[in-house]
Enzyme design. Sequence first.
Site, PDB file in Angstrom:
ATOM      1  N   ASN A 131       0.910  -1.296   0.087  1.00 32.84           N
ATOM      2  CA  ASN A 131      -0.084  -0.073   0.012  1.00 32.84           C
ATOM      3  C   ASN A 131       0.821   1.379   0.129  1.00 32.84           C
ATOM      4  OD1 ASN A 131       0.744  -0.264   2.716  1.00 32.84           O
ATOM      5  ND2 ASN A 131      -1.072  -0.524   3.703  1.00 32.84           N
ATOM      6  N   ARG A 144       3.928   7.515  11.325  1.00 39.27           N
ATOM      7  CA  ARG A 144       3.469   7.155  12.578  1.00 39.27           C
ATOM      8  C   ARG A 144       3.243   8.386  13.467  1.00 39.27           C
ATOM      9  NH1 ARG A 144       1.967   3.358  10.045  1.00 39.27           N
ATOM     10  NH2 ARG A 144       2.416   1.315  10.409  1.00 39.27           N
ATOM     11  N   GLN A 156      -4.567   4.117  18.630  1.00 39.82           N
ATOM     12  CA  GLN A 156      -5.646   4.071  17.699  1.00 39.82           C
ATOM     13  C   GLN A 156      -6.542   2.792  18.026  1.00 39.82           C
ATOM     14  OE1 GLN A 156      -3.061   5.581  13.684  1.00 39.82           O
ATOM     15  NE2 GLN A 156      -3.216   3.377  13.892  1.00 39.82           N
ATOM     16  N   HIS A 171      -7.048   6.541  10.183  1.00 40.41           N
ATOM     17  CA  HIS A 171      -5.846   5.671   9.590  1.00 40.41           C
ATOM     18  C   HIS A 171      -6.383   5.059   8.585  1.00 40.41           C
ATOM     19  CE1 HIS A 171      -1.704   3.754  10.198  1.00 40.41           C
ATOM     20  NE2 HIS A 171      -1.821   4.156   8.963  1.00 40.41           N
TER      21      HIS A 171
END
Length: 389
Positions: A147, A285, A314, A333
């Site tokens: 990705n 991050r 998260q 995210h």
Amino acid sequence: MAKVLCVLYDDPENGYPTSYARDDLPHIAHYPGGQTLPTPQGTDFTPGHLLGSVSGELGLRAFLESRGHTLVVTSDKDGENSAFDRELPDADVVISQPFWPAYLTPERLARAANLKLAITAGIGSDHVDLDSAIEHDVTVAEVTFCNSISVAEHVAMMILSLVRNYLPSNQRVLDGGWNIADCVARSYDLEGMHVGTVAAGRIGLAVLRRLKPFDVHLHYTDRHRLPAEVEEELGLTFHPTTADMVPACDVVTVNAPLHPETEGMFNDELLATMKRGAYLINTARAKICDRDAIVRALESGQLAGYAGDVWYPQPAPADHPWRTMPHHGMTPHISGSSLSAQARYAAGTREILESWLDGTPIRPEYLIVQGGKLAGTGAHSYSVAKDRK
């Protein structure tokens, strides 16, 4: 037989989709640089479908159960007596996504007596305590490159959204307004700006390539300098450190992994050296940035905008200050979990599982930790405690 514990994000609030906006995905033969896409022996899912949520199961159930293995899928990963904690002690394999990370802390790894393999369905394995994984001889693998382009596209979108003041202008339409002056009072052209990336690996380099047509001045810093021909092709200016680069930039994008050398890098001191009114984009991050320093920089005007999709923890709690700070373009995210990317990281997860279950080598580019040490991509991109002694 193996027990595979898979932690995925929740299904859509209105239920798992019965139809999709598009009927197919473009065919991609290989990644930039020539690395092939995942090559599992087979798949049991439809590319373009939602695979990263609980009901999608990464398309793994039929494959694993046909071989006699057990698959447990949950989104319940945090809090006292979570399903993840209950199922972990006898799990052989844990699968988690960076978007909904099941944090494999030293305490959890110590309780996971059977754990042999931790797979990141995506890229970025910092939710696994790598020092502890090395200590307990747990192999850590991720679907490298699956990705990267998805994230690079998201970065380009966020840069333009901030610089052109897109999100507040769109909100004005949704609110029924029209005042043009309010929309353009913070809107600029990207053309001619100096844009720099912290790290120029797969994502950072892809960002640079996508921004080149905007006639910007491109900068980068990285532990590994790019080949001279790439620097010449893109007109790149190399800086030995982040501290050297950021004062020269109008826009800075962070595309580095989280490890001890990058944690807390963008603190009050570093932010103060940036141009007043610079923009910062972080899809790497959250802990690379000091949470409260970012808020202070936006409130003071030192930063003109901050965007990203990475938070800590998260999911972010409702009172996380990044939800309400001024001039931000934050999203959940999502940058690396497009339906296009999910087809690749689901296939890559299956490829890793096939290799491990069949006792054949896992691709080196997928490896982060193996045999009690950093390996493959991990050795190139990460550092652990023993490296800092």
